[in-house]
Design a protein around this motif. Structure first.
Motif, PDB file in Angstrom:
ATOM      1  N   VAL A  14       0.830  -1.203   0.000  1.00  0.00           N
ATOM      2  CA  VAL A  14       0.000   0.000   0.000  1.00  0.00           C
ATOM      3  C   VAL A  14       0.868   1.258   0.000  1.00  0.00           C
ATOM      4  CG1 VAL A  14      -1.849   1.212   1.235  1.00  0.00           C
ATOM      5  CG2 VAL A  14      -1.770  -1.281   1.240  1.00  0.00           C
ATOM      6  N   VAL A  15       2.087   1.147   0.526  1.00  0.00           N
ATOM      7  CA  VAL A  15       2.979   2.304   0.652  1.00  0.00           C
ATOM      8  C   VAL A  15       3.487   2.789  -0.701  1.00  0.00           C
ATOM      9  CG1 VAL A  15       5.260   2.991   1.511  1.00  0.00           C
ATOM     10  CG2 VAL A  15       3.688   1.749   2.989  1.00  0.00           C
ATOM     11  N   VAL A  16       3.650   1.870  -1.634  1.00  0.00           N
ATOM     12  CA  VAL A  16       4.309   2.192  -2.900  1.00  0.00           C
ATOM     13  C   VAL A  16       3.663   3.362  -3.639  1.00  0.00           C
ATOM     14  CG1 VAL A  16       4.955   1.295  -5.160  1.00  0.00           C
ATOM     15  CG2 VAL A  16       5.208  -0.140  -3.132  1.00  0.00           C
ATOM     16  N   ALA A  37      12.060   6.274   7.756  1.00  0.00           N
ATOM     17  CA  ALA A  37      11.442   5.690   8.950  1.00  0.00           C
ATOM     18  C   ALA A  37      10.372   4.672   8.573  1.00  0.00           C
ATOM     19  CB  ALA A  37      10.837   6.796   9.815  1.00  0.00           C
ATOM     20  N   THR A  38       9.598   4.987   7.543  1.00  0.00           N
ATOM     21  CA  THR A  38       8.567   4.046   7.102  1.00  0.00           C
ATOM     22  C   THR A  38       9.187   2.756   6.596  1.00  0.00           C
ATOM     23  OG1 THR A  38       7.070   5.855   6.506  1.00  0.00           O
ATOM     24  CG2 THR A  38       6.647   3.706   5.509  1.00  0.00           C
ATOM     25  N   GLY A  39      10.216   2.869   5.774  1.00  0.00           N
ATOM     26  CA  GLY A  39      10.876   1.672   5.260  1.00  0.00           C
ATOM     27  C   GLY A  39      11.449   0.815   6.370  1.00  0.00           C
ATOM     28  N   PRO A 192      10.008  -7.302  -0.624  1.00  0.00           N
ATOM     29  CA  PRO A 192      10.176  -6.877  -2.027  1.00  0.00           C
ATOM     30  C   PRO A 192       9.482  -5.565  -2.354  1.00  0.00           C
ATOM     31  CG  PRO A 192       8.715  -8.799  -1.853  1.00  0.00           C
ATOM     32  CD  PRO A 192       9.365  -8.621  -0.516  1.00  0.00           C
ATOM     33  N   ALA A 193       8.354  -5.264  -1.729  1.00  0.00           N
ATOM     34  CA  ALA A 193       7.645  -4.018  -2.035  1.00  0.00           C
ATOM     35  C   ALA A 193       8.439  -2.798  -1.603  1.00  0.00           C
ATOM     36  CB  ALA A 193       6.275  -4.011  -1.365  1.00  0.00           C
ATOM     37  N   LEU A 194       9.297  -2.942  -0.592  1.00  0.00           N
ATOM     38  CA  LEU A 194      10.063  -1.807  -0.088  1.00  0.00           C
ATOM     39  C   LEU A 194      11.177  -1.401  -1.033  1.00  0.00           C
ATOM     40  CD1 LEU A 194      10.249  -2.706   3.709  1.00  0.00           C
ATOM     41  CD2 LEU A 194       8.669  -1.167   2.542  1.00  0.00           C
ATOM     42  N   ALA A 277      -0.265  12.013   1.393  1.00  0.00           N
ATOM     43  CA  ALA A 277       0.704  10.927   1.235  1.00  0.00           C
ATOM     44  C   ALA A 277       1.412  10.639   2.546  1.00  0.00           C
ATOM     45  CB  ALA A 277       1.720  11.287   0.146  1.00  0.00           C
ATOM     46  N   ALA A 278       1.761  11.698   3.285  1.00  0.00           N
ATOM     47  CA  ALA A 278       2.409  11.509   4.585  1.00  0.00           C
ATOM     48  C   ALA A 278       1.483  10.788   5.549  1.00  0.00           C
ATOM     49  CB  ALA A 278       2.832  12.862   5.158  1.00  0.00           C
TER      50      ALA A 278
END
Length: 311
Positions: A14-16, A37-39, A192-194, A277-278
């Protein structure tokens, strides 16, 4: 636990979509910190979720059951799926650990090898090379690093543009930007999504350095012109520049037209899109962490039941 444990493994997807919008529409320094930080947070939640999948299957082994003093089998997941899930999760954890270890050792080796041949002890190392190139070379812990620029790049820019270029590279060094890139790289090895976060992090870091250069020279147009001309000189040279150290950060890297357009705008954007987005990234991080904690609590309760204690 059977449901909550999957949430940290699915949330990174969902982050992508929000990551690039964040880099384009939020102040660069804030974007870098939030993306990194999110990653890192999602990577840790991923590893925790995989670990939680290992425990129920491992608990069905006699040696583990005896060590855990289990009176009953763990009921955290379906009996037929527990062992295959545990084996798959353990395989993924081992793969992540190996990839992260290789990445850390590789980065350290790059810092050890990355020593220009000229300008020892000086911040600026000028290489006598007609091929235009410039980059920031991070130093080892305790070392400030060095700016490396070729004579070809110096000849391609006027004095004001050279000042902006050097200010850009200096911002990479003083901000220790390579550490954010390393954090993004390590996170990408855990899910993998990160991997999709690496490009927005790199872009946001270049934007941070662009803004620092504009502030240093006091003219956003000069900074934009320096970045554009440096990139053009590097790409239109008769021969490619010499290979850079892998840890180097270059002013002409990344989507230069987007960076120039941002500099020629009205400064760092703080639009509704950026705030949305944030908020999306923060929500994903909170949901992933909460689900991982909930799954941990459920597993703990299951272990108490297996040990013959009250849940």
């Amino acid at each position: 636990m059977i449901y909550a444990v999957w949430v940290p493994l699915l949330v990174p997807f969902v982050v992508v979509p929000a990551a690039r919008r964040l880099a384009d529409n939020l102040a660069p320094a804030r974007a870098v910190r939030l993306l990194a930080a999110t990653g890192a947070g999602l990577a840790l939640c991923t590893l925790l979720a995989l670990t939680l999948l290992v425990v129920p299957g491992a608990g069905r082994l006699s040696a583990v059951a005896a060590a855990g003093e289990f009176v009953h089998p763990l009921a955290a997941t379906a009996p037929g799926a527990a062992v295959p899930l545990a084996a798959a999760a353990l395989f993924l954890i081992a793969g992540c650990a190996a990839a992260v270890t290789r990445a850390v050792r590789g980065h350290w080796a790059q810092l050890q090898r990355a020593r220009p041949d000229h300008g020892d002890g000086e911040e600026l190392a000028v290489l006598h090379d007609s091929r235009p190139d410039a980059y920031a070379l991070p130093g080892r812990p305790g070392s400030p690093g060095r700016i490396v620029v070729t004579t070809g790049m110096l000849h391609a820019l006027d004095p004001a543009e050279r000042e902006a270029l050097l200010a850009h590279e200096r911002a990479h060094l003083t901000g220790r930007h390579h550490l954010y890139l390393v954090a993004a790289e390590l996170s990408a090895h855990c899910h993998p999504a990160l991997r999709a976060l690496r490009a927005p992090v790199g872009y946001a870091l270049e934007r941070c350095a662009d803004e620092a250069a504009a502030h240093a020279v006091g003219d956003r147009r000069v900074a934009a012109r320096a970045i554009g001309r440096a990139a053009l000189a590097a790409r239109t040279a008769g021969e490619p520049p010499a290979p850079r150290p892998a840890a180097a950060l270059a002013a002409a890297a990344g989507p230069v037209p987007r960076r120039v357009a941002a500099l020629l705008g009205k400064g760092a954007a703080r639009s509704r899109v950026g705030r949305a987005a944030a908020a999306t990234l923060l929500a994903c991080l909170a949901v992933s962490g909460a689900a991982a904690l909930d799954a941990t609590y459920d597993l703990h309760s299951s272990i108490e039941v297996a040990q013959g204690e009250s849940p």
